[in-house]
Structure formats: structure tokens, C-alpha cells
Design an enzyme around this catalytic site. Structure first.
Site, mmCIF file in Angstrom:
data_model
loop_
_atom_site.group_PDB
_atom_site.id
_atom_site.type_symbol
_atom_site.label_atom_id
_atom_site.label_comp_id
_atom_site.label_asym_id
_atom_site.label_seq_id
_atom_site.Cartn_x
_atom_site.Cartn_y
_atom_site.Cartn_z
ATOM 1 N N LYS A 22 -1.872 2.020 2.102
ATOM 2 C CA LYS A 22 -1.890 2.610 0.769
ATOM 3 C C LYS A 22 -0.620 3.417 0.525
ATOM 4 O O LYS A 22 0.051 3.250 -0.500
ATOM 5 C CB LYS A 22 -3.129 3.490 0.627
ATOM 6 C CG LYS A 22 -3.487 3.822 -0.796
ATOM 7 C CD LYS A 22 -4.739 4.695 -0.849
ATOM 8 C CE LYS A 22 -5.993 3.911 -0.496
ATOM 9 N NZ LYS A 22 -7.158 4.789 -0.271
ATOM 10 N N ARG A 91 -6.330 11.149 -0.321
ATOM 11 C CA ARG A 91 -6.832 9.785 -0.095
ATOM 12 C C ARG A 91 -6.510 9.274 1.295
ATOM 13 O O ARG A 91 -5.392 9.389 1.768
ATOM 14 C CB ARG A 91 -6.191 8.825 -1.118
ATOM 15 C CG ARG A 91 -6.137 9.366 -2.513
ATOM 16 C CD ARG A 91 -5.240 8.533 -3.405
ATOM 17 N NE ARG A 91 -5.705 7.171 -3.594
ATOM 18 C CZ ARG A 91 -5.012 6.245 -4.257
ATOM 19 N NH1 ARG A 91 -3.824 6.562 -4.766
ATOM 20 N NH2 ARG A 91 -5.492 5.031 -4.391
ATOM 21 N N GLY A 100 -13.291 1.256 1.382
ATOM 22 C CA GLY A 100 -14.421 2.160 1.222
ATOM 23 C C GLY A 100 -14.963 2.760 2.510
ATOM 24 O O GLY A 100 -15.974 3.434 2.497
ATOM 25 N N ARG A 335 -1.899 -3.712 -2.913
ATOM 26 C CA ARG A 335 -1.739 -4.278 -1.571
ATOM 27 C C ARG A 335 -1.837 -5.784 -1.716
ATOM 28 O O ARG A 335 -2.344 -6.296 -2.725
ATOM 29 C CB ARG A 335 -2.810 -3.762 -0.626
ATOM 30 C CG ARG A 335 -4.167 -4.284 -1.010
ATOM 31 C CD ARG A 335 -5.276 -3.699 -0.182
ATOM 32 N NE ARG A 335 -6.495 -3.869 -0.983
ATOM 33 C CZ ARG A 335 -7.557 -3.124 -0.918
ATOM 34 N NH1 ARG A 335 -7.605 -2.102 -0.109
ATOM 35 N NH2 ARG A 335 -8.594 -3.368 -1.668
ATOM 36 N N HIS A 451 -18.105 -3.085 -4.019
ATOM 37 C CA HIS A 451 -18.110 -2.881 -2.565
ATOM 38 C C HIS A 451 -18.694 -4.091 -1.851
ATOM 39 O O HIS A 451 -18.114 -4.612 -0.891
ATOM 40 C CB HIS A 451 -18.923 -1.620 -2.243
ATOM 41 C CG HIS A 451 -19.055 -1.345 -0.778
ATOM 42 N ND1 HIS A 451 -20.142 -1.778 -0.046
ATOM 43 C CD2 HIS A 451 -18.232 -0.728 0.095
ATOM 44 C CE1 HIS A 451 -19.979 -1.406 1.212
ATOM 45 N NE2 HIS A 451 -18.825 -0.760 1.325
ATOM 46 N N SER A 755 -5.338 -28.411 34.397
ATOM 47 C CA SER A 755 -6.046 -28.022 33.181
ATOM 48 C C SER A 755 -6.801 -26.741 33.489
ATOM 49 O O SER A 755 -7.618 -26.698 34.409
ATOM 50 C CB SER A 755 -7.010 -29.129 32.745
ATOM 51 O OG SER A 755 -7.702 -28.711 31.589
ATOM 52 N N CYS A 823 -8.867 -26.478 28.980
ATOM 53 C CA CYS A 823 -10.044 -27.152 28.442
ATOM 54 C C CYS A 823 -11.253 -26.230 28.362
ATOM 55 O O CYS A 823 -12.342 -26.642 28.026
ATOM 56 C CB CYS A 823 -10.374 -28.400 29.260
ATOM 57 S SG CYS A 823 -10.803 -28.034 30.970
HETATM 58 P P1 ADP Z 1 -10.272 3.531 -1.542
HETATM 59 O O1 ADP Z 1 -9.376 3.343 -0.403
HETATM 60 O O2 ADP Z 1 -11.708 3.642 -1.173
HETATM 61 O O3 ADP Z 1 -9.999 2.550 -2.641
HETATM 62 P P2 ADP Z 1 -8.742 5.457 -3.043
HETATM 63 O O4 ADP Z 1 -7.955 6.432 -2.276
HETATM 64 O O5 ADP Z 1 -7.995 4.295 -3.565
HETATM 65 O O6 ADP Z 1 -9.967 4.979 -2.133
HETATM 66 O O7 ADP Z 1 -9.440 6.267 -4.205
HETATM 67 C C1 ADP Z 1 -10.684 6.027 -4.791
HETATM 68 C C2 ADP Z 1 -10.562 5.900 -6.283
HETATM 69 O O8 ADP Z 1 -9.982 7.033 -6.848
HETATM 70 C C3 ADP Z 1 -9.708 4.730 -6.678
HETATM 71 O O9 ADP Z 1 -10.324 4.022 -7.713
HETATM 72 C C4 ADP Z 1 -8.438 5.343 -7.153
HETATM 73 O O10 ADP Z 1 -7.838 4.582 -8.148
HETATM 74 C C5 ADP Z 1 -8.882 6.704 -7.681
HETATM 75 N N1 ADP Z 1 -7.802 7.663 -7.515
HETATM 76 C C6 ADP Z 1 -7.202 8.005 -6.361
HETATM 77 N N2 ADP Z 1 -6.196 8.865 -6.567
HETATM 78 C C7 ADP Z 1 -6.160 9.104 -7.891
HETATM 79 C C8 ADP Z 1 -5.332 9.910 -8.730
HETATM 80 N N3 ADP Z 1 -4.325 10.636 -8.234
HETATM 81 N N4 ADP Z 1 -5.577 9.900 -10.039
HETATM 82 C C9 ADP Z 1 -6.586 9.171 -10.542
HETATM 83 N N5 ADP Z 1 -7.412 8.406 -9.822
HETATM 84 C C10 ADP Z 1 -7.201 8.349 -8.493
HETATM 85 MG MG MG Z 2 -8.420 2.266 -3.541
#
Ligand code: ADP
Ligand code: MG
Ligand code: MG
Length: 871
Positions: A22, A91, A100, A335, A451, A755, A823
């Protein structure tokens, strides 16, 4: 000093090890000039240090403070400023995506003192209180372990009280009351006030994300996906942007191509007036991304253009998360997207057509595991089964099982061997054990990005989402779930072979549809590239014929022992019970023509290609009835005063031949050296059959050799026979006893080929009795991380692999033209094939159904640089 924090401007996707997927990709997008909110990433190094010691490493706090100042400058707001507060998200994000599985906390920075400033700045009271209640809820649950249901329950009550259909119907006043209620809940569960210092919130949130690396579900997911457990997660601190600022705001998830089929087009879900996590959680019903065009054309067009920039840059399907704040688009994640096996093939071939990547690159992007998945069967609908519902085709396949509504219960039921369909409104990470145990997953909420869908696709598990059923389902009802078509049937629908298999069988043309075309194209390229030949393990004409249709270049292992079963058992009994040379020779003479027929079939099907026949391997008493059964029969007969006759004789033989460790007993070459005429009969049958079939290329393989003298003795006798019959055949040996690997230089003098029998080599290398240990303690070993995957499934490179390398090197040194293959069952395992390629083997041999998988993996091994990630 180690650098623990990187600004988005400093990072990039090459730093995935350090910044996680990320963080690396956020930095990459920032570098491309895309609209990413300002932020920074705390490295996996910092996480690992924290997890090791239980404390933030020295210097981390200062570095965070420094980068936070930078972020505040870029955002033009300060954390904790009562007039205009900066809010951030905290995050998780590991090297490999774990959707998730770990934690994210949004809206960090809101307190009693700052909520007013946020409301004033946004001109929206409701929004500020909504954001605050989300923070307390998320922080309470993930940072302090307050049960999520307690908050959910309070939210539901507020909705009922206000007569609101969903959370958007709650006004500022109600939300402010809810915040008070949440704070009480927080205090009741933690015996502390909800932290009113934003810096303290940030500190605790970062720790919680670090800790979430070791959350139970994350550990389970990593084991399932074979992700190493010592990587740690990075932490991203990102300035918040708000999708919950009214109707002109919202949040969404999108793919640049259809992740289920690979088709080009716009695929995504959008939710107006919501924060990120709402989409994935399936809290409200989303709208298709296409509909955003009418709502907000400017943002939609910008999004489309960003999506094509990303595809161009990553040269692959990307998935993205975005938020629109009052008409301004922000990119929050991207990604290279997960996809189904079918989509992987179709997209790789498409990108070649589009001139974006070459065939080598395309080959590196599909895996043998994906091809194996495509060879699964699908439903046969000719019986017109009762269709009771439909939903989103979220992850393909055909699953049959009984409906179970609870994840833990599903795991229990499945543990008894009953196939289960996990049926949920929506899934969340706590449902993981049930999802793993189930054959298929069915939900009533959510779409392709929910999910359930994301996790099921990752696991290659059948899934239908957002399904509406026109029956009342009860636990225990038998269901058939079609994840390819998005259909649900009552009862067990019969399954039919996959189209990919039909193509291999030659009953479907190579350009039947985009998927078959892609498979054909990439396999053809793999064949061109690979150095490893692929043979099949087959002992019947039927298997040999299939193997050949699937592309096998010969038979690497024909096990002769099945030829001693069935009605031939009586002959084997006579052989064992023989008291005189004449009796023994008579029994062998009767076995000879039967064996000759077996081999004739094989040679015919494989005419022109080599067929390696292994002389009989298992101990002979395996062909006799079990000791207990016989003993009872004899005892009963004697009790009744009857003559047990033949059974008595058999029982004596079983007693005589009893071994405490049959795996290490009289079997393989040892048997051939102890029972005169047994191997000679087999060699004669092989030679006579080869003489009968034009184009037959027999190879004779001696099992369980540990010393060159054993092989020499058998070889001499075999050579004599072959000369006598005027047949040419190579004579070689299995390398499956560690001593054979260690004395391979000597053994090679008497062998035309080696083998590797990797099952026995693993068993004897580790000292594991395969039949006993897997059930007994392997799960404990996996838990302890002694190995990441059973060494019987994927070759143990360091130990057993070392034996193989020694044998290859020393065998070839003694005999440069030595032909070497494998084998054991590892011959069809993708990871192991890679190892065999690297170790310089000439071929792998595997079950007929695995042949295409092995061809593909052998090709990939040749084009993917050694040691690089192929995940
Ligand atoms: P995951 O890895 O479970 O997707 P994320 O870190 O991407 O978790 O975050 C969960 C949710 O929160 C995502 O939908 C993301 O877009 C939203 N989010 C994360 N950071 C921000 C931010 N700075 N502003 C607005 N929404 C955010
Ligand atoms: Mg995410
Ligand atoms: Mg063996």
C-alpha cells in the site's frame, strides 16, 4: 541510524519490502502526479523491531513527529488545531496484500475540542459528528478491543429511534448523542476516557496496526496463502479526505478490467456520502461505477483517465480505492489487482495483443496453480436443476454442500467431512475459518469487491455474492453454488469437466473462447521456452493415452505393483507360498504373459516416447490379506473343528514376512535380490513387449537402491536377458534412499539414468513415516513454523534438495550423459518444479492431470529470473 519513516515523495513501489504494497504504491502514485492526499509510511523494519521488543524502536517517535510536521505543512492544517484540525488515517499495509486482515483507523485527530472546528470548516455539523462517532467506534474496536457489536447495537438503536433507514438518515443532533453513548461504551470497556490528545490517538493507533500483524485471522490467512510470518506490516499515515460530506461526495472501489473474466471495461462499486470502509463492508447497497458518470461527470472522466494511466504504468490490471470530496477526486490505494485464474490467463494474453508486454512476461504472470484451478469441473445443467437464486459471480467454480449460516459452525461441520456452503449476509475477517473450511461461499449482500468476493478469489474458492433467493433456506439444506454464472441451485447438481480439460482432451477447439485461446497460447510458449521435459506417471494404457493428449513426452514412472492385484493375487500368493523352485517358477511363468500385456498397452500408447518401468517396489505381504482378518478366520475355523487349509498357510506366510517397519524393510531392489526370478520375469515381460511394439522405448528402473552393488547385481542379470532377446533398453535407478544420493558418483557407473523418488527421499531424509506423521503432528509443526508447507507437498530445498543437488553434481561428474528426472509427487508441484529446473534436471514426471501444469511451470522457470518473486 535506520530510517524508519518515508514521505510519499521519497518512496516507490520498488520499496515494497520496506513500505508494504500500500505504502509503496501510494508513493508510486504520488510520483506519477496523481491526486494522493499527503502522507508518510512507517517501515516494516520499525514494525519488526516493535514486535520483537514490544516497544517502539529508539528514534521512531522523533521521526514520526518530524514527518507529521511535514504533512501538516502540506495539508495546511495541524493535528489538534481546534479551529481547523488535520485528521489522518492510520493504515496497515504489508508486502503481500492481505485484504481486510489487518487494521485501519480513520479520522484520527478528532476530539471534543476539534469536532467543532471540523464542523465549522466543512460547514456541516452532521458530517463532523458522523466522523467522530466513526473514530470512536474504529478506535475502540481495533485499538482497545471493545466488541464491535456493542457499537453496532447502539447505532442500530439510534437508527430505530430516529426512524432512519440507514446511517445517512441520522441528523447531527442524533449523531452527537451517539458520540456521547460511544464514549460511555468506550469507558465501560476500557476503564479509561476516550483519549482526547490527538498525538496519543496516533501513537496508540500505530501500535495497534503493528499488533494486528499477529492477529489470529492474519496468522491464519498467511498460513493459507503461504506468506512468511516474519515480514511485518508497514503503517501509512494519510491526511483524511472525506466522502461523507454529502451527496456530491462518496467513495468507491474499481478495477481496470473485470477481475473475474479479464474482459475490458469499467468494473467497480460506488457509494455516495460514505467513508471508505462502508463499500467493502457492504453496509449499504452500492451503485455500479458506470452510474457515477451521470452524477459527477468531471470526477468520472478524471477517474477513467487515471485508470488508464495506472494500467499503462503497471502494465497490468490494477484495482483502486478512491474518494470524492465535494467533487474533488482523491486516490487512496492501488495495486496490481487480484484476479481469478481465468482472468489471469485472459488478461496476460490480451496485454500481449495490445503490445503492452511480451510473451515471456505474460508467461511469468500466470501460475501452474491457476491452471490447475481451471481444470476443475463445472455444473452439468442438463438435468434442469431447480434454480433458486442468482447473484454476483464473484469467484468461479462449482461447489456443492449443505448450507450453514455461521462460520464457526461451518468449520465444525466440515471437520466431520461434510461439504459445506457458508451462507452469510456478508462476511468479515472473523468468518475466515468458516470460509477456509467451506466448499463455497454465498452471501446476500455485496458485490465483486466485497470481503467475501476478494477473499474467495484469493483462495480459489467458489463464491456468489449479493444473492437473492426465492426460497427460505434452512441450515442443512443441500445447495449447489455456481460461482462462474452466479447461480444457486437447490440440491446437488452433477458436475462436468472444465472446458480447459476438454481442450486438452481435443474435444474443444483451441479458439473456442478467449480463455482457451489464452491457455493454448501461453502453454505453447511455455513449451517453446522450457528446458525441463515433462513426463507422466501412468500404469495403464488409458492413463498413458490421456497423458499423451495432455502433452506428456513419455512415462517417467510406471508402477508395476498394481499389476499384481485383482484376480492376479492368487498368483502372487502362489509365488509367496512356493516351497520349491518349480512351484515358484510356475507362478512367475503365469505372471509373465499378464505383465507383457500390460506393458504392450503402455508402449503402444507411448510409441516413439520413452516409458520408464519400475520393477516391483512394495513388500510382498502387501498383496496378502491383513494379518488380523486371517488370524480371525483361522481361529474361527479351528474353533469349529474345520480345517483352515490354505488360510493357515497364508497366515504362516504373513507371520513369517511380518515387519515392524515395512517402509524400511524387504522391498524394492532388496526383494528382487532375495526372490530369485522375480525381477527377471519383469525384465523379460518388458523386453518381450518392447519387441512386439514398433517404436517402443523401454527404460527399466530399479527402486530403493542404496549401494552400487545392488544395482550392479540387477543390471547384470537384466543386460543378459535383453541381449538374449535382442532388445535395447536403458537401465537406471531411483534415487530415493539418502545413501544413494550421497554415493551417486559410484551409482552412476551402473546407471543410464537417475530418477528421484522424492516421496521416499523426503520420508527417509527427515525420518518421517509419511503415513503416520502427516495426521499426527504436521499441523503443530506448521504452527511452530518448522516448515511453512509440508515437505511432502513442496520439496524441502535445504535438506532433501541438498541431497538432490549432490546426486546431480556427483552423478554427472561420473557420467556426463546421465539422464536425470524426478518421479515423486513433487514432480507436479509448482514450487518444486522451479527447484528441479534450477537443480539442472532433465525432466519431471507427474500424474496425467498435472502434465499441463508442469509444462507451464517448467516454461515459467525458464523465463522468470531465479530467486525472484513469482507470487
Ligand atoms: P484495507 O487494507 O483493509 O483496504 P485501507 O487502509 O485501505 O484498508 O483503509 C480502509 C478504507 O478506508 C479504504 O476504503 C480506504 O479507501 C479508506 N481510507 C483510508 N485512508 C483514508 C483517508 N486518508 N481518507 C479517506 N479514506 C481513507
Ligand atoms: Mg484498502
Ligand atoms: Mg519410493
Amino acid at each position: 541510524m535506520t530510517k524508519f519513516v518515508y514521505d510519499f515523495a521519497e518512496g516507490g513501489r520498488d520499496l515494497k519490502d520496506l513500505l508494504g504494497g500500500k505504502g509503496g504504491n501510494l508513493a508510486e502514485m504520488a510520483g506519477l502526479g496523481l491526486p494522493v492526499p499527503p502522507g508518510f509510511t512507517i517501515t516494516t523494519d520499525a514494525c519488526r523491531a516493535y514486535l520483537r521488543t514490544g516497544r517502539e524502536p529508539f528514534g521512531l517517535a522523533d521521526e514520526i513527529a518530524l514527518h507529521l510536521e511535514g504533512l501538516e505543512r502540506q495539508a495546511g492544517r495541524r493535528l489538534g488545531d481546534p479551529a481547523d484540525p488535520l485528521l489522518v488515517s492510520v493504515r496497515s499495509g504489508a508486502k503481500f496484500s492481505m485484504p481486510g486482515m489487518m487494521e485501519t483507523i480513520l479520522n484520527v485527530g478528532l476530539t471534543d475540542a476539534t469536532v467543532g472546528g471540523l464542523a465549522a470548516r466543512a460547514g456541516d455539523e452532521r458530517f463532523a459528528w458522523d466522523s467522530y462517532r466513526r473514530l470512536i467506534q474504529m478506535f475502540g474496536k481495533t485499538v482497545r478491543g471493545v466488541p464491535g457489536e456493542v457499537f453496532e447495537h447502539a447505532l442500530d438503536e439510534a437508527k430505530t429511534g430516529a426512524g432512519a433507514a440507514d446511517d445517512t438518515g441520522l441528523d447531527a443532533e442524533t449523531l452527537r448523542g451517539l458520540v456521547e453513548r460511544y464514549k460511555h461504551i468506550f469507558t465501560a470497556h476500557t476503564a479509561e476516557e476516550f483519549p482526547q490528545d490527538p498525538h496519543e490517538q496516533l501513537r496508540q493507533a500505530v501500535r495497534a496496526v503493528f499488533d494486528s500483524w499477529n492477529a489470529e485471522r492474519a496468522v491464519l490467512y498467511r498460513r493459507q496463502e503461504r506468506i512468511p510470518s516474519n515480514l511485518g506490516t508497514a503503517v501509512n499515515v494519510v491526511a483524511m479526505v472525506f466522502g461523507n460530506l454529502g451527496a456530491d461526495s462518496g467513495t468507491g472501489v474499481a478495477f481496470t478490467r473485470d477481475p473475474a473474466t479479464g474482459e475490458r471495461g469499467v468494473y467497480g462499486d460506488y457509494l455516495a456520502n460514505a467513508q471508505g470502509e462502508d463499500v467493502v463492508a457492504g453496509i449499504r447497497n452500492t451503485m455500479p461505477l458506470q452510474d457515477l458518470e451521470q452524477r459527477d461527470k468531471a470526477s468520472y472522466d478524471e477517474l477513467m483517465s487515471i485508470m488508464s494511466t495506472l494500467e499503462e504504468h503497471y502494465k497490468d490490471l490494477c484495482d483502486i480505492e478512491f474518494t470524492i470530496e465535494r467533487g474533488k477526486l482523491w486516490m487512496l490505494q492501488t495495486r496490481v489487482g487480484k484476479r481469478t485464474a481465468a482472468a489471469a490467463f485472459v488478461i496476460a494474453a490480451q496485454l500481449v495483443d495490445e503490445g503492452v508486454i511480451d510473451l515471456d512476461e505474460a508467461l511469468s504472470r500466470v501460475t501452474g496453480a491457476q491452471l490447475a484451478q481451471l481444470m476443475f469441473p463445472a455444473f452439468d445443467l442438463s438435468g434442469a436443476p431447480r434454480r433458486v437464486g442468482s447473484g454476483v459471480a464473484a469467484s468461479p467454480g462449482a461447489a456443492v454442500g449443505v448450507a450453514v449460516f455461521d462460520a464457526h459452525r461451518a468449520a465444525e461441520v466440515a471437520a466431520d467431512g461434510t461439504p459445506v456452503i457458508l451462507v452469510r449476509r456478508e462476511t468479515n475477517p472473523d468468518d475466515l475459518p468458516g470460509m477456509i473450511a467451506a466448499q463455497g461461499i454465498l452471501t446476500s449482500r455485496g458485490g465483486k469487491t466485497s470481503h467475501a468476493a476478494v477473499v474467495a478469489r484469493g483462495m480459489g474458492k467458489t463464491c456468489v455474492c449479493g444473492a437473492s433467493l426465492d426460497v427460505d433456506l434452512h441450515e442443512g439444506d443441500l445447495l449447489s453454488v455456481d460461482g462462474t454464472a452466479g447461480a444457486v441451485y437447490l440440491g446437488a447438481v452433477p458436475v462436468q469437466p472444465s472446458p480447459v480439460v476438454c481442450y486438452f482432451e481435443g474435444t474443444l477447439s483451441p479458439d473456442a473462447d478467449p480463455l482457451i485461446r489464452a491457455v493454448d497460447r501461453l502453454l505453447t510458449h511455455a513449451d517453446k521456452r522450457r528446458r525441463l521435459a515433462v513426463r507422466a506417471n501412468a500404469d495403464t494404457g488409458e492413463d498413458a493415452a490421456r497423458a499423451r493428449r495432455f502433452g506428456a513426452q513419455g512415462i517417467g514412472l510406471c508402477r508395476t505393483e498394481h499389476m499384481f492385484l485383482g484376480e492376479r493375487r492368487t498368483l502372487v500368493e502362489r509365488l509367496i507360498l512356493a516351497r520349491t523352485t518349480e512351484q515358484r517358477e510356475a507362478a512367475l511363468a503365469e505372471l509373465l504373459p499378464l505383465q507383457r500385456n500390460d506393458f504392450t498397452d503402455l508402449f503402444r500408447e507411448m510409441a516413439g516416447l520413452p516409458v520408464t518401468v519400475r520393477l516391483i517396489d512394495p513388500p510382498l505381504h502387501e498383496f496378502l490379506p491383513p494379518l488380523e482378518d486371517l488370524a480371525v478366520k483361522v481361529a474361527v475355523a479351528e474353533e469349529r473343528g474345520e480345517d483352515p487349509g490354505h488360510d493357515r498357510e497364508l497366515l504362516d506366510a504373513v507371520h513369517r514376512m511380518h515387519e515392524d517397519n515395512p517402509m524400511l524393510g524387504l522391498r524394492g531392489v532388496r526383494l528382487g535380490l532375495v526372490i530369485p526370478g522375480l525381477f527377471a520375469m519383469q525384465v523379460r515381460a518388458i523386453a518381450e513387449a518392447a519387441a512386439l511394439v514398433p517404436g517402443a522405448r523401454a527404460e527399466i528402473m530399479v527402486p530403493l537402491v542404496g549401494a552400487v552393488q545392488e544395482l550392479e547385481a540387477v543390471r547384470e542379470e537384466a543386460r543378459r536377458l535383453l541381449t538374449e532377446l535382442g532388445v535395447e533398453a536403458r537401465i537406471g535407478t531411483m534415487i530415493e534412499v539418502p545413501r544413494a544420493a550421497l554415493t551417486a558418483g559410484e551409482i552412476a557407473r551402473a546407471a543410464d539414468f537417475f530418477s528421484f523418488g522424492t516421496n521416499d527421499l523426503t520420508q527417509m531424509g527427515w525420518g518421517f513415516s509419511r503415513d503416520d506423521v502427516e495426521g499426527a503432528f504436521f499441523s503443530r509443526y506448521l504452527e511452530l513454523g518448522i516448515f511453512g508447507v509440508s515437505p511432502f507437498e513442496s520439496i524441502d530445498r535445504d535438506g532433501v534438495g541438498r541431497l538432490i543437488r549432490i546426486a546431480v553434481t556427483e552423478g554427472r561428474a561420473a557420467r556426463p550423459d546421465l539422464h536425470i528426472g524426478v518421479c515423486g509427487e513433487h514432480g507436479g508441484d509448482p514450487d518444486s518444479i522451479r527447484f528441479f529446473h534450477d537443480a539442472g534436471l532433465d525432466y519431471v514426471s507427474c500424474s496425467p492431470f498435472r502434465v499441463p501444469v508442469a509444462r507451464l511451470e517448467a516454461g515459467r522457470s525458464a523465463v522468470v529470473a531465479a530467486g525472484s518473486d513469482t507470487r
